[in-house]
Design a protein around this motif. Structure first.
Motif, short mmCIF file in Angstrom:
data_model
loop_
_atom_site.label_atom_id
_atom_site.label_comp_id
_atom_site.label_asym_id
_atom_site.label_seq_id
_atom_site.Cartn_x
_atom_site.Cartn_y
_atom_site.Cartn_z
N ALA A 58 3.85 -8.62 -2.55
CA ALA A 58 4.15 -7.19 -2.38
C ALA A 58 2.96 -6.35 -2.86
CB ALA A 58 5.42 -6.82 -3.14
N GLY A 59 2.34 -6.78 -3.94
CA GLY A 59 1.18 -6.07 -4.46
C GLY A 59 0.03 -6.07 -3.46
N GLU A 60 -0.18 -7.23 -2.82
CA GLU A 60 -1.23 -7.31 -1.80
C GLU A 60 -0.91 -6.42 -0.61
OE1 GLU A 60 -1.77 -11.39 -0.73
OE2 GLU A 60 -2.65 -11.89 -2.69
N LEU A 61 0.38 -6.44 -0.19
CA LEU A 61 0.79 -5.59 0.93
C LEU A 61 0.56 -4.12 0.60
CD1 LEU A 61 4.14 -7.34 1.97
CD2 LEU A 61 2.10 -7.13 3.40
N ARG A 62 0.97 -3.73 -0.63
CA ARG A 62 0.83 -2.32 -1.03
C ARG A 62 -0.64 -1.90 -1.00
NH1 ARG A 62 4.24 -2.41 -4.94
NH2 ARG A 62 5.86 -1.41 -3.69
N GLU A 87 -5.08 0.96 1.58
CA GLU A 87 -6.43 0.94 2.15
C GLU A 87 -6.44 1.38 3.61
OE1 GLU A 87 -8.21 -2.65 -0.68
OE2 GLU A 87 -7.66 -3.06 1.41
N GLN A 88 -5.39 1.00 4.34
CA GLN A 88 -5.34 1.34 5.77
C GLN A 88 -4.61 2.67 6.01
OE1 GLN A 88 -6.86 -0.59 7.94
NE2 GLN A 88 -7.25 -2.38 6.64
N LEU A 120 -2.08 1.64 12.71
CA LEU A 120 -0.80 2.27 12.38
C LEU A 120 -0.97 3.34 11.32
CD1 LEU A 120 1.55 -0.84 11.96
CD2 LEU A 120 1.33 0.66 13.96
N ASP A 121 -0.07 4.34 11.32
CA ASP A 121 0.03 5.12 10.09
C ASP A 121 1.43 5.24 9.52
OD1 ASP A 121 -1.69 7.50 11.96
OD2 ASP A 121 0.50 7.37 11.96
N LEU A 122 2.40 4.65 10.20
CA LEU A 122 3.75 4.65 9.63
C LEU A 122 4.42 3.32 9.95
CD1 LEU A 122 6.13 6.17 8.27
CD2 LEU A 122 6.73 7.08 10.52
N LEU A 123 4.94 2.66 8.93
CA LEU A 123 5.69 1.42 9.12
C LEU A 123 7.07 1.61 8.52
CD1 LEU A 123 5.78 -1.62 9.94
CD2 LEU A 123 5.05 -2.14 7.60
N ARG A 164 -4.99 11.78 1.63
CA ARG A 164 -5.80 10.74 0.98
C ARG A 164 -6.83 10.19 1.95
NH1 ARG A 164 -1.13 8.96 -1.57
NH2 ARG A 164 -0.88 7.20 -0.16
N LEU A 165 -6.44 10.09 3.22
CA LEU A 165 -7.35 9.58 4.25
C LEU A 165 -8.54 10.54 4.39
CD1 LEU A 165 -8.03 7.64 6.58
CD2 LEU A 165 -6.53 8.97 8.04
N LEU A 166 -8.24 11.85 4.43
CA LEU A 166 -9.31 12.84 4.56
C LEU A 166 -10.25 12.79 3.37
CD1 LEU A 166 -7.40 15.90 6.05
CD2 LEU A 166 -8.98 14.32 7.21
#
Ligand SMILES: Nc1nc2c(ncn2[C@@H]2O[C@H](COP(=O)(O)OP(=O)(O)O)[C@@H](O)[C@H]2O)c(=O)[nH]1
Ligand SMILES: [Mg+2]
Ligand SMILES: [Zn+2]
Lengths: 114, 227
Positions: free
Chosen positions: B19-23, B28-29, B112-115, B221-223
């Motif tokens: 879960a930590g890796e996924l987060r 990052e993405q 993607l930007d929403l999962l 955050r992306l900007l």
């Protein structure tokens, strides 16, 4: 009913930890379960009894310590324990507190025979 | 001789690690990942349908939906043209990090930007398994009774938002809505509460606005990361 999955994970991790000491036999695993962990102790014990039966010898024990809910008052910063549903701050009666603990599912220690 | 060896590890540390890796990957993405949890039938799939229906076709959204059996929910959601995967868990009463990781192998996260993740219908077990989500959302329908936050406190404690669904049915049930909200706030003083009906559309704007706010904070955050 995910207690079976949790019990097998406790057993798996317990066995790995015991195996770090060559020749040691696993006698018991101690876990701390918060009241908000969403894990039922009785169901966990039952699952453990079924899963931990070795082909020979004695099954390892499962020791469960239930941990209460721990809160910090957002108004006066007082830290206090409560039942699982939360309570008003004992110092200032504020309703507004943050959860500090009580949702853990922690493998505390293993007991081995060497 | 017996020895007690201190371990001090999370029992689900393997799931926690994944879960930590996924987060980290979601951050990052710049993907906002939300984990929707409720009892079976509270209206998770219906809310997702209504949400997708409001999205532009070029929205970069994808969905994972978990169930013990059948691909029904994925079929319902696929109608809207966004990528959907069903996760059939067999006998497992919750999704875990590994299942999400495996499902994501088929998709390019950067696209993607929403999962949106619909968990297996269950108010207890999903609360123990972190999926790397930015927030858990618990749904509770007005037909389930006002006492559920007190009976299943873990999930209400861990959710950022409680969505009270099916408010069109309020005239037909003897629910004390204020009590339901007070019970949720008792176990989690900071919980946000949204009331809606997917049938009449009442309150959907509040839900969409909440979603947009969460997406905005990811976009900001992306900007910042780009500038
Ligand atoms: N009256 C009413 N029924 C609803 C509403 N939302 C969902 N339902 C119904 O509740 C049932 C279960 O919904 P579903 O989305 O499949 O629940 P899930 O199991 O949580 O995914 C379906 O028959 C829906 O049509 C609502 O807002 N009002
Ligand atoms: Mg569904
Ligand atoms: Zn206080």
């Amino acid at each position: 009913m995910h207690e079976v999955g949790i019990a097998s994970e406790i057993l798996r991790v317990g066995q790995i930890e015991a195996a770090r000491r060559p020749g040691a036999r696993l006698i018991a695993v101690s876990v701390r379960i918060g009241v908000l962990a969403g894990v039922d102790s009785d169901a966990l014990r039952f699952a453990w009894e079924v899963l931990s039966q070795p082909t020979e010898g004695v099954a390892p024990r499962l020791d469960i310590e239930v941990v209460p809910r721990r809160n910090r008052c957002e108004v006066c910063s007082m830290e206090f324990f409560s039942d699982m549903l939360g309570e008003d701050c004992p110092a200032c009666s504020s309703r507004n507190s943050r959860l500090l603990g009580g949702d853990e599912l922690q493998l505390a220690s293993v007991e081995v025979e060497e | 001789m017996t020895t007690v060896v201190p371990v001090e590890k999370k029992v689900l540390h393997e799931n926690q690690r994944i879960a930590g890796e996924l987060r980290k990957r979601f951050e990052e993405q710049h993907v906002l990942c939300l984990n929707l949890i409720s009892a079976p039938g509270s209206g998770k799939t219906t809310l997702l349908e209504k949400t997708l229906n409001c999205f532009q076709k070029n929205e970069k959204v994808a969905l994972l939906t978990g169930d013990l059996q059948t691909e029904n929910d994925a079929r319902r959601l696929a109608v809207y043209g966004f990528p959907v995967q069903q996760i059939v868990t067999g006998s497992v009463c919750h999704l875990d990090g590994k299942m999400i990781e495996r499902a994501l192998e088929k998709w390019e996260l950067a696209a993607l930007d929403l999962l949106l993740i619909e968990n297996v219908g269950n108010l207890v077990c999903p609360s123990s398994y972190d999926l790397g989500e930015a927030a858990k959302i618990v749904l509770l329908s007005v037909t389930e009774g006002e006492d559920k936050p007190l009976k299943y406190p873990s999930i209400f404690v861990k959710s950022d938002v409680m969505v009270i669904t099916k408010i069109d049915l309020l005239p037909y049930v003897s629910l004390n809505l204020e009590r339901m909200k007070a019970n949720a706030r008792q176990v989690h003083p900071g919980i946000e509460i949204i009331e809606l009906s997917c049938k009449t559309g009442d309150g959907l704007d509040v839900w969409l606005a909440w979603l947009e706010r969460r997406r905005d904070s990811v976009r900001e955050r992306l900007l910042c990361a780009r500038s």
